[in-house]
Enzyme design. Structure first.
Site, PDB file in Angstrom:
ATOM      1  N   HIS A 157       8.236  21.380  28.230  1.00  0.00           N
ATOM      2  CA  HIS A 157       8.670  23.033  28.072  1.00  0.00           C
ATOM      3  C   HIS A 157       8.747  23.144  30.331  1.00  0.00           C
ATOM      4  O   HIS A 157      10.129  23.730  30.247  1.00  0.00           O
ATOM      5  CB  HIS A 157       7.238  24.416  28.561  1.00  0.00           C
ATOM      6  CG  HIS A 157       7.411  25.348  29.034  1.00  0.00           C
ATOM      7  ND1 HIS A 157       8.446  26.688  28.025  1.00  0.00           N
ATOM      8  CD2 HIS A 157       7.456  25.932  30.099  1.00  0.00           C
ATOM      9  CE1 HIS A 157       8.039  27.629  28.615  1.00  0.00           C
ATOM     10  NE2 HIS A 157       7.805  27.223  30.313  1.00  0.00           N
ATOM     11  N   GLU A 158       7.671  22.589  30.909  1.00  0.00           N
ATOM     12  CA  GLU A 158       8.035  22.617  32.447  1.00  0.00           C
ATOM     13  C   GLU A 158       9.458  21.896  33.146  1.00  0.00           C
ATOM     14  O   GLU A 158      10.674  22.595  33.741  1.00  0.00           O
ATOM     15  CB  GLU A 158       6.923  22.126  33.430  1.00  0.00           C
ATOM     16  CG  GLU A 158       5.894  23.323  33.021  1.00  0.00           C
ATOM     17  CD  GLU A 158       6.150  24.977  33.927  1.00  0.00           C
ATOM     18  OE1 GLU A 158       6.670  24.596  34.737  1.00  0.00           O
ATOM     19  OE2 GLU A 158       5.836  25.465  33.251  1.00  0.00           O
ATOM     20  N   HIS A 161      12.645  23.256  31.866  1.00  0.00           N
ATOM     21  CA  HIS A 161      13.593  24.324  33.318  1.00  0.00           C
ATOM     22  C   HIS A 161      14.089  23.941  34.366  1.00  0.00           C
ATOM     23  O   HIS A 161      14.866  24.479  34.624  1.00  0.00           O
ATOM     24  CB  HIS A 161      12.191  24.738  33.637  1.00  0.00           C
ATOM     25  CG  HIS A 161      11.986  25.901  33.371  1.00  0.00           C
ATOM     26  ND1 HIS A 161      12.141  27.508  33.058  1.00  0.00           N
ATOM     27  CD2 HIS A 161      10.407  26.543  33.154  1.00  0.00           C
ATOM     28  CE1 HIS A 161      11.564  28.164  32.152  1.00  0.00           C
ATOM     29  NE2 HIS A 161      10.353  28.101  32.547  1.00  0.00           N
ATOM     30  N   TYR A 172      16.462  33.976  35.885  1.00  0.00           N
ATOM     31  CA  TYR A 172      15.015  33.897  35.636  1.00  0.00           C
ATOM     32  C   TYR A 172      15.259  35.772  35.623  1.00  0.00           C
ATOM     33  O   TYR A 172      13.871  35.514  36.598  1.00  0.00           O
ATOM     34  CB  TYR A 172      14.046  33.284  36.906  1.00  0.00           C
ATOM     35  CG  TYR A 172      13.411  33.363  35.807  1.00  0.00           C
ATOM     36  CD1 TYR A 172      13.182  32.463  34.859  1.00  0.00           C
ATOM     37  CD2 TYR A 172      12.567  32.866  36.243  1.00  0.00           C
ATOM     38  CE1 TYR A 172      12.210  32.065  34.317  1.00  0.00           C
ATOM     39  CE2 TYR A 172      10.608  32.726  35.982  1.00  0.00           C
ATOM     40  CZ  TYR A 172      10.738  32.232  34.595  1.00  0.00           C
ATOM     41  OH  TYR A 172       9.223  32.315  33.920  1.00  0.00           O
ATOM     42  N   GLU A 181      13.431  30.917  29.553  1.00  0.00           N
ATOM     43  CA  GLU A 181      11.557  30.713  28.777  1.00  0.00           C
ATOM     44  C   GLU A 181      11.685  30.137  26.907  1.00  0.00           C
ATOM     45  O   GLU A 181      11.087  29.355  27.153  1.00  0.00           O
ATOM     46  CB  GLU A 181      11.047  32.186  28.787  1.00  0.00           C
ATOM     47  CG  GLU A 181      10.392  32.299  30.492  1.00  0.00           C
ATOM     48  CD  GLU A 181       9.179  31.403  30.969  1.00  0.00           C
ATOM     49  OE1 GLU A 181       8.732  30.399  29.667  1.00  0.00           O
ATOM     50  OE2 GLU A 181       9.729  30.465  32.032  1.00  0.00           O
ATOM     51  N   ASP A 254       6.574  40.603  35.736  1.00  0.00           N
ATOM     52  CA  ASP A 254       6.873  38.953  35.074  1.00  0.00           C
ATOM     53  C   ASP A 254       8.410  38.770  34.514  1.00  0.00           C
ATOM     54  O   ASP A 254       9.043  38.822  33.868  1.00  0.00           O
ATOM     55  CB  ASP A 254       6.340  38.661  33.383  1.00  0.00           C
ATOM     56  CG  ASP A 254       6.423  37.906  32.700  1.00  0.00           C
ATOM     57  OD1 ASP A 254       6.882  36.693  33.844  1.00  0.00           O
ATOM     58  OD2 ASP A 254       6.939  37.366  31.325  1.00  0.00           O
ATOM     59  N   HIS A 259       8.148  36.471  29.962  1.00  0.00           N
ATOM     60  CA  HIS A 259       7.576  35.400  29.457  1.00  0.00           C
ATOM     61  C   HIS A 259       7.117  36.063  27.794  1.00  0.00           C
ATOM     62  O   HIS A 259       6.103  35.542  26.771  1.00  0.00           O
ATOM     63  CB  HIS A 259       5.874  34.541  29.985  1.00  0.00           C
ATOM     64  CG  HIS A 259       6.766  34.012  31.188  1.00  0.00           C
ATOM     65  ND1 HIS A 259       6.747  34.437  32.242  1.00  0.00           N
ATOM     66  CD2 HIS A 259       6.029  32.447  31.007  1.00  0.00           C
ATOM     67  CE1 HIS A 259       6.809  33.441  33.475  1.00  0.00           C
ATOM     68  NE2 HIS A 259       6.513  31.957  32.001  1.00  0.00           N
TER      69      HIS A 259
END
Ligand SMILES: [Zn+2]
Length: 340
Positions: A157-158, A161, A172, A181, A254, A259
């Site tokens: 996931h990271e 990005h 974002y 996301e 957020d 998210h």
């Protein structure tokens, strides 16, 4: 790359906010660290490896808040005595493998970018993030969250990005942010599925399975199969993700619910992958990858624009199988998004 990056952390701010308000000290400290990283301005990214192969450098912050920390394992070296070091090393490798083997992509920038990571960051730090340069993992507080290196899909996931940063550059906030996301959840899950040789039917479609400490009422941070069902715990609250556009959450928190509303495109991908069957990284993943990297998607794309890009990608990639594009359209329709 020199501008302030959004902090792409795996645990959303509203989760840590709730824990902090309840007086959970590690969450208070984790939020302070997240805020500091969000404000940080970064220099150039790490050098590219120059080689066709994988190049990883794992550092250990030794529970300090200094980056990068002491180098503890480099490419091709034997495993370290520290399990977190090896988990990070393996997770970076699994992410590289999915992108290279399934999509012919050389690292996250497509040009062999060296993959750098720091483990044991901070004291009981309840997060993991990609800061535009490196992956940083906390150990978790042991009460709510465990070691963040333990989940291969969190690592995928990271790093995704990073892929998004180098390709579509999705903004974002709001719908483009929720797509940013979601794309990270999609490829994070595919990294895990590819490593475990799972078909779409076999996969758990969870993000961060095993990350919640024993005693927490939940199975993961998010569920692509059933958004909104990953956890329901007195301390964490209830998973707020919608699975359909009619339940889209309007919020200023957020970054506009990036998210939260990611549950909608996440579920569309799940529906497509399970309808097509077989390994999800093959056709479904290929379509999403083509849409993300096709250079036609605007950085401020909303759900409809992304859906349209995936239908176009399906038609271009599978011209002799029109049923594939129809299945893509049907998956989006089931979450209330019409590609038009
Ligand atoms: Zn993320």
């Amino acid at each position: 790359m020199t501008a302030a990056m959004p902090l792409c952390a795996i645990v959303p701010p509203y989760v840590l906010d709730r824990l902090a308000e309840a007086g959970h000290e590690p969450a208070v400290r984790s939020l302070a660290l997240d805020a500091a990283h969000r404000a940080a301005r970064l220099a150039a990214p790490p050098p590219t490896s120059g080689a066709t192969g994988l190049s990883r450098v794992i550092a250990d912050a030794g529970h300090s808040q200094r980056l990068p920390g002491r180098t503890v394992r480099t490419e091709g070296r034997d495993p370290a005595a520290d399990a977190s070091v090896n988990h990070a090393y393996d997770g970076l490798g699994a992410t590289f493998a999915l992108y290279a083997d399934a999509y012919g992509r050389r690292s996250i920038d497509g040009q062999g970018l060296r993959l750098d990571a720091t483990v044991h960051y901070g004291q009981d730090y309840d997060n993991a993030f990609w800061n535009g340069q490196r992956m940083v993992f906390g150990d978790g507080d042991g009460e709510i969250f465990g070691d963040f290196t333990a989940c291969i899909d969190v690592i995928g996931h990271e790093l995704t990005h990073g892929v998004t940063q180098f390709t579509a550059g999705l903004e974002y906030h709001d719908q483009p942010g929720a797509l940013n996301e979601s794309v990270s959840d999609v490829f994070g899950s595919l990294v895990k599925q590819y490593a475990l040789h799972q078909t779409a039917a076999d996969a758990d479609w969870l993000i961060g399975a095993g990350l919640l400490a024993p005693g927490v009422q939940g199975v993961a941070l998010r569920s692509m199969k059933a958004p909104g069902t990953a956890y329901d715990d007195p301390r964490l609250g209830k998973d707020p993700q919608p699975a359909h556009l009619r339940d889209y959450v309007q919020t200023s928190e957020d970054n506009g619910g990036v998210h939260i509303n990611s549950g909608i495109p996440n579920h569309a991908f799940y529906l497509l992958a399970t309808a097509l069957g077989g390994p999800a990284w093959e056709r479904a993943g290929r379509i999403w990858y083509d849409a993300l990297t096709g250079r036609r998607l605007p950085a401020d794309a909303d759900f409809t624009a992304f859906a349209r890009a995936t239908v176009a990608a399906a038609k271009a990639r599978y011209p002799d199988q029109p049923s594939v594009a129809d299945t893509v359209t049907a998956a989006w329709a089931q979450v209330g998004v019409s590609p038009g």
